[in-house]
Design a protein around this motif. Structure first.
Motif, PDB file in Angstrom:
ATOM      1  N   UNK A 163      19.274  40.982  -8.984  1.00 46.86           N
ATOM      2  CA  UNK A 163      20.536  40.111  -7.946  1.00 46.86           C
ATOM      3  C   UNK A 163      19.358  39.120  -6.709  1.00 46.86           C
ATOM      4  N   UNK A 164      19.825  37.728  -6.578  1.00 42.90           N
ATOM      5  CA  UNK A 164      20.001  37.734  -5.919  1.00 42.90           C
ATOM      6  C   UNK A 164      19.636  37.329  -4.212  1.00 42.90           C
ATOM      7  N   UNK A 165      18.664  37.255  -3.496  1.00 43.27           N
ATOM      8  CA  UNK A 165      19.065  37.961  -2.595  1.00 43.27           C
ATOM      9  C   UNK A 165      20.257  37.233  -1.243  1.00 43.27           C
ATOM     10  N   UNK A 166      21.179  38.012  -0.475  1.00 54.57           N
ATOM     11  CA  UNK A 166      22.589  37.401  -0.061  1.00 54.57           C
ATOM     12  C   UNK A 166      22.417  37.845   1.271  1.00 54.57           C
ATOM     13  N   UNK A 167      22.617  36.444   2.332  1.00 52.16           N
ATOM     14  CA  UNK A 167      23.079  36.869   3.701  1.00 52.16           C
ATOM     15  C   UNK A 167      24.578  37.398   3.602  1.00 52.16           C
ATOM     16  N   UNK A 168      24.601  38.069   5.098  1.00 47.96           N
ATOM     17  CA  UNK A 168      25.533  39.012   5.840  1.00 47.96           C
ATOM     18  C   UNK A 168      26.559  37.809   4.995  1.00 47.96           C
ATOM     19  N   UNK A 169      27.845  38.483   4.398  1.00 48.94           N
ATOM     20  CA  UNK A 169      29.085  37.459   3.929  1.00 48.94           C
ATOM     21  C   UNK A 169      28.832  37.155   3.312  1.00 48.94           C
ATOM     22  N   UNK A 186      27.561  34.336  -5.924  1.00 54.24           N
ATOM     23  CA  UNK A 186      27.735  33.795  -6.471  1.00 54.24           C
ATOM     24  C   UNK A 186      26.807  31.941  -5.784  1.00 54.24           C
ATOM     25  N   UNK A 187      27.420  31.805  -4.752  1.00 50.14           N
ATOM     26  CA  UNK A 187      26.725  30.951  -3.961  1.00 50.14           C
ATOM     27  C   UNK A 187      24.856  31.377  -3.836  1.00 50.14           C
ATOM     28  N   UNK A 188      24.382  32.820  -3.552  1.00 50.67           N
ATOM     29  CA  UNK A 188      23.383  32.911  -3.389  1.00 50.67           C
ATOM     30  C   UNK A 188      22.154  32.934  -4.734  1.00 50.67           C
ATOM     31  N   UNK A 189      23.027  32.737  -5.846  1.00 52.04           N
ATOM     32  CA  UNK A 189      22.193  32.327  -7.258  1.00 52.04           C
ATOM     33  C   UNK A 189      22.485  30.964  -7.003  1.00 52.04           C
ATOM     34  N   UNK A 190      23.271  30.379  -6.292  1.00 52.04           N
ATOM     35  CA  UNK A 190      23.432  28.479  -7.139  1.00 52.04           C
ATOM     36  C   UNK A 190      21.669  28.538  -5.566  1.00 52.04           C
ATOM     37  N   UNK A 191      21.335  29.144  -4.576  1.00 43.79           N
ATOM     38  CA  UNK A 191      20.631  29.075  -3.579  1.00 43.79           C
ATOM     39  C   UNK A 191      19.322  28.975  -4.361  1.00 43.79           C
ATOM     40  N   UNK A 192      19.197  29.857  -5.163  1.00 47.31           N
ATOM     41  CA  UNK A 192      18.021  30.916  -5.681  1.00 47.31           C
ATOM     42  C   UNK A 192      18.433  29.734  -6.850  1.00 47.31           C
ATOM     43  N   UNK A 193      18.773  29.129  -7.844  1.00 48.85           N
ATOM     44  CA  UNK A 193      18.203  28.235  -8.900  1.00 48.85           C
ATOM     45  C   UNK A 193      18.133  27.235  -8.006  1.00 48.85           C
ATOM     46  N   UNK A 194      18.425  26.371  -7.421  1.00 47.11           N
ATOM     47  CA  UNK A 194      18.319  24.932  -6.120  1.00 47.11           C
ATOM     48  C   UNK A 194      17.280  25.664  -5.839  1.00 47.11           C
TER      49      UNK A 194
END
Length: 256
Positions: free
Chosen positions: A1-7, A11-19
């Motif tokens: 699971x990609x790292x996520x910021x609070x809140x 899917x945004x965290x995954x998009x950032x990881x892929x970018x």
């Protein structure tokens, strides 16, 4: 699971990881990304999350997809535009009038222009402001598309006072061998003294997306260049629409 910021949605965290992976070069331009199932397994995410992440990257113009192609990293080959230099008199003489083609050739590529239309028109409020004339006054417009390696990069509409250019090569639906600006200076009797650029940024219309073959999420840059003589009389308004992912605008600004 990609790292996520609070809140932050997964899917945004995954998009950032892929970018980040694309920008690091883990996926090269033109390379296919792993299938949705493989990405879901790799990041311990649902396929719905993967689809949302890929959709976000598509909307940003970073990846594309096609029938039988899967999802792939877009090939970005931007053209460097020396915006402060391209219409200088010395550069025009050096390039023998075909400034766009010559600049593209400098970068090891092939440029050409297709003339779409050359015809009289009535000045819109915007064109009237550019050319300092009444709205509805007669103008001549040259519409064309600029291609690099046979791919559309720019749309360009040039506007002139009809009376000034009606009997010149500018009014003909073909390339102007000596260069439009040289013709303008000759028939006007005064040299071009300076230019003013107006830059704006927006999303394209459907027609513009089709004409420039833009992927979803890619913006356009509208660059209007107005040529003036020494008496501040506008001679040409060049309204360009540039594919946002295909250009790097370079400005040299004096520190004096």
């Amino acid at each position: 699971m990609p790292d996520t910021a609070a809140g932050e949605p997964i899917h945004v965290a995954l998009a950032n990881t892929l970018r980040d992976a694309i920008q690091r070069g883990e996926f090269s331009p033109g390379e296919r990304l792993p299938a949705e199932r493989e990405l879901a397994d790799r990041f311990n995410a649902s396929r719905t999350t993967v689809r949302l992440a890929l959709s976000a990257l598509k909307s940003q113009g970073l990846i594309g997809s096609g029938q039988g192609q899967g999802t792939y990293v877009r090939k970005a080959r931007p053209l460097q535009v020396l915006a402060m230099d391209q219409d200088r008199r010395a550069r025009r003489a050096e390039n023998h009038a075909a400034t766009f083609n010559a600049e593209v050739a400098r970068q090891g590529r092939i440029g050409r222009q297709d003339i779409l239309d050359v015809s009289p028109a009535s000045a819109t409020a915007e064109v009237a402001r550019w050319l300092s004339m009444p709205e509805g006054a007669p103008v001549l417009v040259r519409r064309r598309v600029m291609l690099v390696d046979e791919e559309p990069y720019q749309l360009g509409d040039s506007y002139y006072r009809h009376e000034l250019v009606k009997d010149t090569a500018i009014a003909q639906p073909q390339p102007v061998e000596e260069g439009v600006l040289a013709v303008l200076e000759r028939v006007h009797g005064k040299p071009i003294s300076y230019y003013i650029d107006e830059l704006s940024f927006r999303m394209p219309t459907p027609q513009e997306s089709t004409a420039l073959k833009l992927d979803p999420g890619v913006c356009v840059v509208r660059a209007v260049r107005i040529a003036y003589d020494e008496d501040d009389t506008p001679l040409e308004a060049f309204d360009q629409l540039l594919a946002g992912d295909k250009h790097i605008l370079v400005y040299e600004v004096s520190a004096e």
